[in-house]
Design an enzyme around this catalytic site. Structure first.
Site, PDB file in Angstrom:
ATOM      1  N   CYS A  60      38.873  72.437   0.007  1.00  0.00           N
ATOM      2  CA  CYS A  60      37.893  71.682   0.800  1.00  0.00           C
ATOM      3  C   CYS A  60      38.442  71.332   2.179  1.00  0.00           C
ATOM      4  CB  CYS A  60      37.485  70.404   0.085  1.00  0.00           C
ATOM      5  SG  CYS A  60      36.268  70.630  -1.220  1.00  0.00           S
ATOM      6  N   CYS A 120      29.313  74.269  -2.988  1.00  0.00           N
ATOM      7  CA  CYS A 120      29.725  75.660  -3.180  1.00  0.00           C
ATOM      8  C   CYS A 120      29.351  76.094  -4.601  1.00  0.00           C
ATOM      9  CB  CYS A 120      31.227  75.793  -2.968  1.00  0.00           C
ATOM     10  SG  CYS A 120      31.728  75.503  -1.255  1.00  0.00           S
ATOM     11  N   CYS A 180      34.364  65.971  -1.018  1.00  0.00           N
ATOM     12  CA  CYS A 180      35.102  67.084  -0.401  1.00  0.00           C
ATOM     13  C   CYS A 180      36.095  66.556   0.637  1.00  0.00           C
ATOM     14  CB  CYS A 180      34.151  68.095   0.226  1.00  0.00           C
ATOM     15  SG  CYS A 180      33.231  67.455   1.631  1.00  0.00           S
TER      16      CYS A 180
HETATM   17  S1  SF4 Z   1      33.509  72.812  -2.882  1.00  0.00           S
HETATM   18 FE1  SF4 Z   1      34.917  74.153  -4.027  1.00  0.00          FE
HETATM   19  S2  SF4 Z   1      34.825  76.204  -3.101  1.00  0.00           S
HETATM   20 FE2  SF4 Z   1      33.830  74.708  -1.705  1.00  0.00          FE
HETATM   21  S3  SF4 Z   1      35.412  74.193  -0.263  1.00  0.00           S
HETATM   22 FE3  SF4 Z   1      35.508  72.644  -1.890  1.00  0.00          FE
HETATM   23  S4  SF4 Z   1      36.922  73.411  -3.486  1.00  0.00           S
HETATM   24 FE4  SF4 Z   1      36.439  75.097  -2.058  1.00  0.00          FE
END
Ligand code: SF4
Length: 241
Positions: A127, A207, A233
């Site tokens: 993230c 995501c 995130c």
């Molecule tokens: S939500 Fe998941 S895939 Fe998206 S940036 Fe964060 S860790 Fe990475």
């Protein structure tokens, strides 16, 4: 609900009149769409930006493109990628490609150490590289940004305030007190087409790799089976500027 809508518009209007450089951050999830709709009722020309990642579902790119065109948003999309994903190719979008080298090398390193993808083994790092750092760039020239945070979305969102100041940036959360039901009522009464994945049972979208159906609170399906489950995130917890 009418009182909440009035309050949201007052907050947006006040931000626009107080600060020179204000933009709406839009993930193109349900809360972002309500925030954006409200902001555009105050200022139809308000700047809009989105931070996308290579792990967002293709349908999110397509929905973004559709709504950008339908609402004439002129969205700036920031994404760590070496090419523009096919579904985001549209002259009406301003796509800013950000360097992939650090993300690629950290992903390889983590895979070699753990045998897992970066988003499974170290979602905070993933993230940081794909969302937080690009958001820092997106807000670097702003005085204030308008977000779709809501207090009842998840365990980490209870204590946010309508106006927050962190570092050199002010954040306005105009729909903070809206409930999930009120968001859906606003969407249906304004004729907004929601992201199609809500029809599959998702309540919070990010995501594809880290969004799941289920849980008690809306964000409980985010980052399931990791230390970050139902969490953040990082763009709303870190100093961005
Ligand atoms: S939500 Fe998941 S895939 Fe998206 S940036 Fe964060 S860790 Fe990475």
């Amino acid at each position: 609900m009418e009182e909440k809508i009035k309050r949201a518009k007052e907050l947006i209007e006040s931000a626009i009149t107080t600060y020179d450089n204000v933009a709406v951050a839009c993930s193109f999830g349900k809360d972002s769409m309500v925030t954006l709709h409200l902001a555009r009722e105050v200022d139809p020309e308000i700047e809009v930006f989105a931070v996308m990642t290579v792990y967002k579902p293709r349908v999110t790119y397509l929905y973004l493109r559709l709504m950008n065109s339908k609402w004439n948003l002129n969205t700036t999309v920031y994404i760590v990628a070496d090419h523009i994903p096919e579904a985001l190719r549209d002259d009406a979008l301003n796509v800013v490609l950000l360097p992939v080298e650090e993300f690629a090398s950290r992903s390889l390193q983590i895979k070699a150490q753990t045998g897992k993808e970066i988003y499974e083994a170290d979602p905070d790092e993933c993230c940081r590289l794909l969302k937080v750092d690009p958001t820092k760039l997106a807000v670097s020239k702003l005085d204030a940004w308008i977000c779709g945070l809501r207090n009842t979305e998840g365990r980490t969102r209870k204590d946010y305030r309508e106006i927050e100041s962190k570092g050199g940036l002010v954040k306005i959360n105009p729909i903070l007190t809206f409930t999930e039901a009120e968001i859906w009522r606003y969407i249906s009464t304004r004729g907004i087409d929601p992201h199609p994945w809500y029809g599959l049972g998702y309540r919070s979208l990010g995501c594809e790799t880290c969004s799941h159906i289920g849980g008690e609170l809306e964000r409980d399906g985010r980052w399931i089976n990791t230390s970050k489950c139902g969490g953040e995130c990082g763009i709303h917890t870190q100093i961005l500027k």
